[in-house]
Each structure stands twice: as C-alpha cells, then as structure tokens.
Design a protein around this motif. Sequence first.
Motif, PDB file in Angstrom:
ATOM      1  N   LEU A 354      80.407 102.688  56.173  1.00  0.00           N
ATOM      2  CA  LEU A 354      79.831 102.323  57.465  1.00  0.00           C
ATOM      3  C   LEU A 354      78.339 102.052  57.340  1.00  0.00           C
ATOM      4  O   LEU A 354      77.786 101.227  58.062  1.00  0.00           O
ATOM      5  N   ILE A 355      77.693 102.755  56.416  1.00  0.00           N
ATOM      6  CA  ILE A 355      76.254 102.572  56.212  1.00  0.00           C
ATOM      7  C   ILE A 355      75.984 101.216  55.580  1.00  0.00           C
ATOM      8  O   ILE A 355      75.130 100.464  56.049  1.00  0.00           O
ATOM      9  N   GLY A 356      76.702 100.874  54.541  1.00  0.00           N
ATOM     10  CA  GLY A 356      76.483  99.611  53.863  1.00  0.00           C
ATOM     11  C   GLY A 356      77.349  98.489  54.387  1.00  0.00           C
ATOM     12  O   GLY A 356      76.908  97.346  54.500  1.00  0.00           O
ATOM     13  N   GLY A 357      78.607  98.804  54.692  1.00  0.00           N
ATOM     14  CA  GLY A 357      79.541  97.768  55.093  1.00  0.00           C
ATOM     15  C   GLY A 357      79.450  97.382  56.548  1.00  0.00           C
ATOM     16  O   GLY A 357      79.651  96.227  56.912  1.00  0.00           O
ATOM     17  N   VAL A 361      83.021  99.957  65.830  1.00  0.00           N
ATOM     18  CA  VAL A 361      83.658 101.256  66.055  1.00  0.00           C
ATOM     19  C   VAL A 361      85.182 101.193  66.019  1.00  0.00           C
ATOM     20  O   VAL A 361      85.839 101.880  65.236  1.00  0.00           O
ATOM     21  N   GLY A 362      85.794 100.388  66.877  1.00  0.00           N
ATOM     22  CA  GLY A 362      87.248 100.373  66.949  1.00  0.00           C
ATOM     23  C   GLY A 362      87.933  99.737  65.765  1.00  0.00           C
ATOM     24  O   GLY A 362      89.138  99.886  65.581  1.00  0.00           O
ATOM     25  N   ALA A 363      87.184  98.998  64.949  1.00  0.00           N
ATOM     26  CA  ALA A 363      87.771  98.319  63.790  1.00  0.00           C
ATOM     27  C   ALA A 363      87.709  99.152  62.522  1.00  0.00           C
ATOM     28  O   ALA A 363      88.378  98.827  61.531  1.00  0.00           O
ATOM     29  N   THR A 364      86.911 100.213  62.508  1.00  0.00           N
ATOM     30  CA  THR A 364      86.628 100.915  61.257  1.00  0.00           C
ATOM     31  C   THR A 364      87.872 101.492  60.596  1.00  0.00           C
ATOM     32  O   THR A 364      88.072 101.338  59.388  1.00  0.00           O
ATOM     33  N   GLY A 365      88.744 102.148  61.339  1.00  0.00           N
ATOM     34  CA  GLY A 365      89.929 102.737  60.730  1.00  0.00           C
ATOM     35  C   GLY A 365      90.852 101.697  60.133  1.00  0.00           C
ATOM     36  O   GLY A 365      91.463 101.906  59.077  1.00  0.00           O
ATOM     37  N   VAL A 366      90.968 100.538  60.792  1.00  0.00           N
ATOM     38  CA  VAL A 366      91.813  99.454  60.283  1.00  0.00           C
ATOM     39  C   VAL A 366      91.180  98.852  59.029  1.00  0.00           C
ATOM     40  O   VAL A 366      91.868  98.563  58.044  1.00  0.00           O
TER      41      VAL A 366
END
Length: 410
Positions: A354-357, A361-366
Amino acid sequence: MTSRVYIIGGYQTDFADNWARRGMEIADAMGSTIMRGLAETKLAACDIEVAHIGNFGAELFCNQGHLGGLFAATDPAFAGLPASRHEGACASGSLALLAAGADIEAGRYGLAAVLGVEQMRNVPGEQAAKLIGGPAMWNGHEYQDACYPWVRVFSDVADEYERRYGLQQEHLSRIAQINFENARRNPNAQTRRWTFKANSFSADDVDNPIIEGRTRKQDCGQITDGAAIVFLASEERAHEYARRLGLDRDALPYIKGWGHRTAPITYAAKIKASEGHQYLFPHVRGAITDAFRRAGIAGVEQIDGIETHDCFTTTEYMAIDHFGLTPPGQSWRAIEAGDIEIGGRTPVNPSGGLIGGGHPVGATGVRMALDCFKQVTGAAGEYQVEGANNFATLNIGGSATTTVSLIVGR
C-alpha cells in the motif's frame, strides 16, 4: 476449504492514475476494469454468473451508491446478473472475495467476478483523510482531537509496540524503503517513478516530516484511485476453462485457506483486550492461523511470500510477527536479516504494498489476491518471487477491526 475455489485470472488498473483528471467517474473505471479483466482472461460477459463488489467510500467521495447496478450496466449480457456490494473499510475487497467464494462453495454459481474499486483523488488530500477517518472508526467516539485520525491510530500502535517490546524508528523506515524499492519493479504501482532525497527515510523533519504523533511522511500509505478484478471458479468451471484454453488444470491456483475475524470497533477496546497476550492483536493472529489451518499449512515456513496491509509501516511491522516470521515483538529481526526483501526468506509486499503500490481502499484486498495469483503462476514480472507456490494475504479494515487472511496456491 470444503471445495476448491479457483482463481482463473484478473486485471488491475494503473494505480498512478488520477481518474478525475482524465474526466472519468467511478462508473467509467468499473466498466473499463470489468471489460479489460474479461479480455485478459479470455472470458465473455455471458460466462459470469454472479458479481461481488468491494467498495468503502463511493457515497462519500463520489455521491454514488448502488454499485451492483453500475456493474450490470457495463454490458447487455449482465442484465439480470445477481450483484452485491460489500463494505468493511479497507478490508472491503476481501469481504467481496469471501462472499463470492461462499457462493461457489455452496454450489449456487460456478463463475464469479469480484471487483474492488475506489476513487479517492477527486478531492483534496486533507478532505480525503477526513472522509476515511471517522466513518471507518467509531465516529464521534474516538480520536476526535486528531487532524489525521488514522495517522494517529497507527502512531499509537507504534507507541504500544515500544511500550511492550521496544521499537526503533529505523526499522519502520526500512519497511518503507523496501516497499518503495519493490514498487519500482511494478508497472502498476502508484510510486514507481517517485524519487527520494538522501534523508527521505530518516528522522529529518524537512525531508521526512512528522504528520501526526510519531508517524512520518514515508510511513504512510497512499491515497489512490484504483480497481482490480479477479474471477473465481468452481472446480468444474475451472477445469472447463483450462480445457478450452489448453492449460494444465493442475497448475490453476485456488484459495487454499481463509481466515476472517472481527473485533470491537475502537482501538482502545482492542488494546485493552490484548493485555497479557503475546500478540498485540490476538484476533489478527487468529485470522492468520485460521487460514493456515484451513489450507493444511503448519506455519509461515510453508509460505513463499506475503501481500500484507501496510497502510502504515507499523501495520506491516505488526504483520511480520503476527504471521510468525519472528516471535511476538521481534519483527525487527526479520527486517535486519533481509528476510522480508525479494530474495529473502519470506518476501513481504513484493508488489510495493500500500505504501509503494497504492491503496484504493475497496480494491486493496482484490489486488492482493490478484498479486498472489500472479506470483504462484509465475506472472509477476520484475517483482516475481522465484519458485512461489503458496502466497498469503493479510487485509485489515479500521484499527484491525475487520481482518481477512487468504492462502493462494497450487
């Protein structure tokens, strides 16, 4: 798992994009992501039997709800498609994955589309911080004096680690540095072209200023526009898909195990409950070990890499010991040994996290699940972990209120 739920591919947008600057609405991003995902996997819209959407803040950022209807509007073949939207703060995408997997395990449907989406860069950064502040915690009941509530929460996590075990800022800074370095390898990473100064990862108040509490600029994840889609299939549909494309069906990855736990919403309640426990967040450790158990995995030594939730460096620091890479409170040992780097014992966030990429919010788990698919199929390009067969995720919402962990492998 009672029956196998396969991942047969997907697609991720470029997390460096600013959709509003390109004249795009969230509906445009959803539609293009769905169609690109179908093209990437050589599926047709008529193949999809059910859709699940992970999203946290469309009403807040875009004045738009009812995202299932937007999914169905993408293609005439989706008319009548059952679709639902799932919200669990930053773990929204993982909840959508769990719901789609349950549909397949129950035999209701054979092929599911799981879309995670968030538009967050259409408002000023300070406003975005407020929009994801109160709603994901107990609004009006905690952190009322904080300018940046989540920055303060995870500053408090660092303070709690220091109180219980000791903590050095240098180790948190190294986590950030590794994730930014990994992001340079990822063509979809938000920060892949960023440059840094000599003191950007130090305690320099000019090049790496404190944002709130003890949290510095480079300790923070990004505000991001982004979407990711994956397609989940039953064993029958996965084998049919493999036959049609001439693939080795035994090489298709599947969700080997999962863990899902929810804690009381306030940070203070979680910390009070964990007094006297080995782990800062026992329920997070429980979600991880639930995933291990369901996957038939003894422990982290059977995992080839991890995509974890590093909304702040302290979150990744917590994940390192909660996965069992070190004893509780000793995450610094894995950092100093290089264990979490690409080429190390158990690489963490080879995508950049999450820091670099980036962190839509809602897309992170996918996105995490898609990166696991890429890793175990050898399709991760320059950030590939050599010989990866099993990859884990850890996706948390709020102050680790909603926690989901997955094991993806072949």
